[in-house]
Scaffold this active site. Structure first.
Site, short mmCIF file in Angstrom:
data_model
loop_
_atom_site.label_atom_id
_atom_site.label_comp_id
_atom_site.label_asym_id
_atom_site.label_seq_id
_atom_site.Cartn_x
_atom_site.Cartn_y
_atom_site.Cartn_z
N THR A 117 0.85 -1.19 0.00
CA THR A 117 0.00 0.00 0.00
C THR A 117 0.89 1.24 0.00
O THR A 117 2.08 1.14 -0.29
CB THR A 117 -0.98 -0.04 1.19
OG1 THR A 117 -1.95 0.99 1.03
CG2 THR A 117 -0.29 0.10 2.53
N ASN A 118 0.32 2.40 0.31
CA ASN A 118 1.12 3.63 0.34
C ASN A 118 0.61 4.54 1.45
O ASN A 118 -0.32 4.19 2.17
CB ASN A 118 1.09 4.32 -1.03
CG ASN A 118 -0.34 4.64 -1.44
OD1 ASN A 118 -1.03 5.42 -0.80
ND2 ASN A 118 -0.80 4.00 -2.52
N ARG A 119 1.19 5.74 1.56
CA ARG A 119 0.92 6.60 2.72
C ARG A 119 -0.30 7.50 2.57
O ARG A 119 -0.54 8.36 3.41
CB ARG A 119 2.16 7.45 3.01
CG ARG A 119 3.32 6.64 3.55
CD ARG A 119 4.55 7.51 3.74
NE ARG A 119 4.24 8.71 4.49
CZ ARG A 119 4.94 9.83 4.43
NH1 ARG A 119 5.99 9.91 3.64
NH2 ARG A 119 4.60 10.87 5.15
N SER A 120 -1.07 7.31 1.52
CA SER A 120 -2.24 8.19 1.34
C SER A 120 -3.23 8.03 2.51
O SER A 120 -3.57 6.91 2.90
CB SER A 120 -2.96 7.82 0.04
OG SER A 120 -4.23 8.43 0.01
N ALA A 157 -4.61 7.38 -4.46
CA ALA A 157 -3.21 6.98 -4.69
C ALA A 157 -3.23 5.49 -5.03
O ALA A 157 -3.09 4.63 -4.16
CB ALA A 157 -2.38 7.25 -3.44
#
Ligand code: CTP
Length: 226
Positions: free
Chosen positions: A21-24, A88
């Site tokens: 995943t990512n930091r959004s 994102a």
């Protein structure tokens, strides 16, 4: 009018207990959804997993993966007048989804993950999904903001791209403030640094103004346009 908005990160599973995943945080997209609903529009908010409260008055559709987000956007984009893509989306997902938890191997100190490209949801809106309403993208960049935003505007068939710098600690991902650069075919405008709530209202306002100007011309559009 009907707004379709994507928000938050996507989760791309690797096995039953792990994902990429990512930091959004989803804050920018939720702020836009809230502002659009408050100004009397129907809002369909399609969101990856976040910790946020669902804004009042929006139709909320939760998703996890990029493919799920694509499928839901495809299902609903026909009824939208404005589509704003803030999510994102993971550009790549694990090539294989293990049915069981992947165990570490004795003596194996390195492991290589094979990834495959995900579908570009925003990039599919025009050609693949046949969307003819106002198309708005976001560009998360760490350098050359305007240049990359202009190239995404063209490549993805957008009417507007809002670019933000995600390299600093105090704007961009996972914080309450952001700074946006609005890029259209003929204009670049610095919206400045504000709370995401405030920027949500500014994005909705700018979008409605752009529609009001009737910027639906073939190139080159007349000087009074956008
Ligand atoms: N986007 C999308 N589907 C993807 C990737 C991106 O819908 N698979 C959308 C985002 O929601 C955003 C815009 O495309 O509105 C640009 O996303 P960004 O991450 O800035 O750029 P990418 O197209 O992924 O390109 P790169 O990562 O190389 O900058």
């Amino acid at each position: 009018m009907t707004f379709l908005i994507t928000a938050g990160p996507t989760r791309e599973p690797l096995d039953p207990v792990r994902y990429l995943t990512n930091r959004s945080s989803g804050k920018m997209g939720y702020a836009i959804a809230e502002a659009a609903a408050l100004s009397g529009n129907r809002v369909i908010l399609i969101s990856g997993p976040t910790q946020l409260e669902i804004p009042d008055g929006v139709d909320f559709i939760p998703v996890e993966t990029a493919q799920e987000m694509f499928d839901v956007v495809l299902k609903w984009i026909d009824i939208a007048d404005v589509a704003i893509f803030t999510a994102a989306v993971a550009d790549y997902r694990p090539a294989n989804l293990a049915e069981q938890k992947i165990k570490k191997q004795e003596g194996q100190n390195r492991m290589t993950l094979e990834l495959v490209k995900n579908v570009d949801i925003l990039g599919s809106a025009r050609a693949l999904m046949g969307f003819s309403g106002l198309l708005v993208g976001f560009a998360a960049e760490t350098e050359n903001l305007e240049q990359y935003a202009k190239s995404k505007l063209k490549k993805k068939g957008c009417d507007i791209v809002f670019a933000n710098d995600v390299s600093g600690a105090d704007t961009g991902f996972d914080v309450d403030q952001n700074a946006l650069l609005m890029v259209t075919k003929n204009q670049t405008k610095d919206l400045g640094r504000h709370s995401k709530k405030e920027l949500g209202k500014m994005v909705v306002q700018a979008t409605l103004e752009h529609l009001g100007k009737g910027c639906r011309f073939e190139e080159p559009c007349p000087p009074e346009c956008c």
